[in-house]
Write an enzyme that holds these catalytic residues in place. Structure first.
Site, PDB file in Angstrom:
ATOM      1  N   HIS A   1     -26.114  13.386   1.216  1.00 29.57           N
ATOM      2  CA  HIS A   1     -26.916  14.212   2.206  1.00 29.57           C
ATOM      3  C   HIS A   1     -28.326  14.306   1.082  1.00 29.57           C
ATOM      4  O   HIS A   1     -28.262  15.261   0.564  1.00 29.57           O
ATOM      5  CB  HIS A   1     -26.199  15.382   2.611  1.00 29.57           C
ATOM      6  CG  HIS A   1     -24.980  15.221   3.031  1.00 29.57           C
ATOM      7  ND1 HIS A   1     -24.646  15.071   4.310  1.00 29.57           N
ATOM      8  CD2 HIS A   1     -23.611  14.942   2.384  1.00 29.57           C
ATOM      9  CE1 HIS A   1     -23.298  14.901   4.509  1.00 29.57           C
ATOM     10  NE2 HIS A   1     -22.849  14.729   3.370  1.00 29.57           N
TER      11      HIS A   1
ATOM     12  N   ASP B   1     -22.516  13.386  -2.907  1.00 30.20           N
ATOM     13  CA  ASP B   1     -22.572  14.421  -1.669  1.00 30.20           C
ATOM     14  C   ASP B   1     -23.696  15.159  -1.632  1.00 30.20           C
ATOM     15  O   ASP B   1     -24.685  14.847  -0.842  1.00 30.20           O
ATOM     16  CB  ASP B   1     -21.215  15.192  -1.780  1.00 30.20           C
ATOM     17  CG  ASP B   1     -20.870  15.696  -0.270  1.00 30.20           C
ATOM     18  OD1 ASP B   1     -21.404  15.321   0.682  1.00 30.20           O
ATOM     19  OD2 ASP B   1     -19.840  16.382  -0.069  1.00 30.20           O
ATOM     20  N   ASP B   2     -23.831  16.332  -2.346  1.00 29.26           N
ATOM     21  CA  ASP B   2     -24.955  17.254  -2.407  1.00 29.26           C
ATOM     22  C   ASP B   2     -25.224  17.746  -3.888  1.00 29.26           C
ATOM     23  O   ASP B   2     -24.793  18.575  -4.231  1.00 29.26           O
ATOM     24  CB  ASP B   2     -24.417  18.441  -1.623  1.00 29.26           C
ATOM     25  CG  ASP B   2     -24.277  18.126  -0.135  1.00 29.26           C
ATOM     26  OD1 ASP B   2     -25.187  17.838   0.581  1.00 29.26           O
ATOM     27  OD2 ASP B   2     -23.054  18.065   0.120  1.00 29.26           O
TER      28      ASP B   2
ATOM     29  N   HIS C   1     -22.435   8.283  -0.077  1.00 26.82           N
ATOM     30  CA  HIS C   1     -22.382   9.480   0.532  1.00 26.82           C
ATOM     31  C   HIS C   1     -23.139  10.440  -0.271  1.00 26.82           C
ATOM     32  O   HIS C   1     -22.951  11.039  -1.238  1.00 26.82           O
ATOM     33  CB  HIS C   1     -20.815   9.810   0.378  1.00 26.82           C
ATOM     34  CG  HIS C   1     -20.431  10.990   1.043  1.00 26.82           C
ATOM     35  ND1 HIS C   1     -19.076  11.232   1.399  1.00 26.82           N
ATOM     36  CD2 HIS C   1     -21.096  12.386   1.355  1.00 26.82           C
ATOM     37  CE1 HIS C   1     -19.182  12.352   1.888  1.00 26.82           C
ATOM     38  NE2 HIS C   1     -20.364  13.162   2.046  1.00 26.82           N
TER      39      HIS C   1
ATOM     40  N   HIS D   1     -17.319  12.170   8.377  1.00 31.80           N
ATOM     41  CA  HIS D   1     -16.531  12.981   7.534  1.00 31.80           C
ATOM     42  C   HIS D   1     -15.305  13.231   8.164  1.00 31.80           C
ATOM     43  O   HIS D   1     -15.279  13.740   9.434  1.00 31.80           O
ATOM     44  CB  HIS D   1     -17.240  14.216   7.169  1.00 31.80           C
ATOM     45  CG  HIS D   1     -18.514  14.076   6.151  1.00 31.80           C
ATOM     46  ND1 HIS D   1     -19.400  13.316   6.546  1.00 31.80           N
ATOM     47  CD2 HIS D   1     -18.790  14.831   5.210  1.00 31.80           C
ATOM     48  CE1 HIS D   1     -20.494  13.470   5.578  1.00 31.80           C
ATOM     49  NE2 HIS D   1     -19.949  14.440   4.679  1.00 31.80           N
TER      50      HIS D   1
ATOM     51  N   GLU E   1     -11.632  15.950   4.935  1.00 28.48           N
ATOM     52  CA  GLU E   1     -12.230  16.816   3.556  1.00 28.48           C
ATOM     53  C   GLU E   1     -11.548  18.029   3.465  1.00 28.48           C
ATOM     54  O   GLU E   1     -10.641  18.230   2.734  1.00 28.48           O
ATOM     55  CB  GLU E   1     -13.691  16.779   3.752  1.00 28.48           C
ATOM     56  CG  GLU E   1     -14.477  17.761   2.627  1.00 28.48           C
ATOM     57  CD  GLU E   1     -15.860  18.086   2.880  1.00 28.48           C
ATOM     58  OE1 GLU E   1     -16.357  17.963   3.912  1.00 28.48           O
ATOM     59  OE2 GLU E   1     -16.380  18.449   2.030  1.00 28.48           O
TER      60      GLU E   1
HETATM   61  N1  ADE Z   1     -23.263  18.365   4.964  1.00 27.50           N
HETATM   62  C1  ADE Z   1     -23.556  18.371   3.746  1.00 27.50           C
HETATM   63  N2  ADE Z   1     -22.472  18.170   2.984  1.00 27.50           N
HETATM   64  C2  ADE Z   1     -21.364  18.258   3.679  1.00 27.50           C
HETATM   65  C3  ADE Z   1     -20.100  17.973   3.199  1.00 27.50           C
HETATM   66  N3  ADE Z   1     -19.637  17.828   2.067  1.00 27.50           N
HETATM   67  N4  ADE Z   1     -19.313  18.246   4.264  1.00 27.50           N
HETATM   68  C4  ADE Z   1     -19.406  18.359   5.428  1.00 27.50           C
HETATM   69  N5  ADE Z   1     -21.009  18.484   6.109  1.00 27.50           N
HETATM   70  C5  ADE Z   1     -21.827  18.417   4.926  1.00 27.50           C
HETATM   71 ZN    ZN Z   2     -20.733  15.005   2.748  1.00 25.24          ZN
END
Ligand code: ADE
Ligand code: ZN
Length: 343
Positions: A21, A276-277, A19, A195, A198
């Site tokens: 992005h 994630d990011d 996971h 997703h 969350e």
């Molecule tokens: N796009 C990038 N990170 C995300 C996240 N945590 N939740 C939803 N969309 C995303």
């Molecule tokens: Zn994500």
């Protein structure tokens, strides 16, 4: 704080990341370099000013900045450079396999050709020693029709991605909004993830499974609010791709101490740890592992279980999974013994 021996073992263990992005791996320094290279005006005067804007209150407050950061990506080489930088960081954290999300609609909306997006990311994957595969995500704040158009656009590159995901603003955009396009992707033999849970309710996890027929749930941490759903996720061993630093930065949990990762594991769920990011949330894979092992009652057996889960949940042929799992087990057999830690 975790003991230094355990920390070293966790940092060095073989990992799979499921996971991430790729646009979320764009560091402020690279955003500035690409803005200059491409002549894209940025609303921030320095790297420090941009970084100081990374104070999020919820998912949407993050997404607004994330999409602004991605606006510097115009050319195939930009996508290559971004992906190469991520893969180098992943390699440094002992990630052996990664399944990378990308958001083509964020770029095609700005006039970038989908071929440049996919080819740039894919070429960097081919040039890396890390095993890497791509998952194309639809933006759920857009319509299902736009998702269908994106799928059509991407099909000439069908050989360069293995699956389809669903991301962006969750609340108000339930999985079932994309029922037909996910059915089509399923017919095409693509792996499916979404997703769910969350910020959105457990009901979204259910419809992701029942309506979209996804194979893994991205995040999913809110499943514990529904005992029956939790039991099902455990029984069917549906993987959750949990992202601890993301969850605290986006205030899903106030502090890492409050994260429900241990309860998820205790419920028998197939929990994986992911970044994630990473450029926005304070770190890559090892930063996430450091954070959970520092804040939560986790030990060596949890480390091995989390490392194994990443490979178990990966979209890899069974023989390749087994080879990675054997590497994980050999690593733990060796390091636990060398450090005199009982397994
Ligand atoms: N796009 C990038 N990170 C995300 C996240 N945590 N939740 C939803 N969309 C995303
Ligand atoms: Zn994500």
């Amino acid at each position: 704080m975790m003991n230094p021996q355990l920390r070293a073992i966790v940092r060095g263990m073989p990992k799979a990341e499921l996971h991430i992005h790729i646009e979320g791996s764009l560091e402020p320094e690279l955003i500035f370099a690409l803005a200059e290279r491409n002549g894209v005006p940025l609303g921030y005067e320095s790297v420090e000013h941009l970084r100081s804007a990374y104070a999020f209150t919820d998912l949407q407050s993050f997404l607004d900045i994330y999409y602004a950061g991605a606006s510097v990506l115009l050319k195939e080489q930009d996508f290559y450079d971004m992906t190469q930088a991520y893969l180098r960081r992943a390699e440094a954290d002992n990630v052996l396999h990664t399944e990378i999300f990308f958001d083509p609609q964020t770029h095609t909306a700005r006039g970038v050709a989908i071929a440049d997006v996919i080819n740039g990311i894919h070429r960097a994957c081919q040039d890396s020693p890390v095993s890497a595969a791509l998952i194309l995500c639809f933006l759920r704040h857009l319509s299902e029709e736009e998702a269908f158009e994106t799928l059509e656009d991407a099909l000439p590159h069908r050989d360069k991605f293995i699956g389809i995901g669903l991301d962006s603003s969750e609340v108000g955009n339930p999985p079932e909004k994309f029922l037909r396009v996910f059915a089509r992707c399923r017919e095409l033999g693509l792996h499916l993830v979404a997703h769910a849970g969350e910020e959105g309710p457990p009901a979204y996890i259910r419809t992701a499974l029942d309506d979209l027929k996804v194979e893994r749930i991205d995040h999913g941490v809110r499943c514990l609010e529904d005992a029956e759903l939790t039991a099902r996720l455990a029984r069917e061993q549906i993987a959750l791709t949990v992202c601890p630093l993301s969850n605290t930065k986006l205030r899903v949990f106030d502090q890492m101490h409050d994260h429900n990762l241990v309860q998820l594991l205790d419920a028998g769920l197939l929990v994986t740890v992911n970044s994630d990011d990473p450029a926005y949330f304070g770190g890559y894979m090892n930063d996430n592992f450091d954070a959970i092992f520092d804040a939560l009652p986790l030990g060596l057996s949890h480390a091995q279980r989390l490392a194994r889960n990443g490979f178990i949940a990966a979209f890899l042929p069974q023989a390749q999974k087994d080879a990675f799992l054997a590497t994980v087990d050999a690593y733990f057999a060796q390091h636990a013994a060398a450090h005199g830690i009982a397994q």
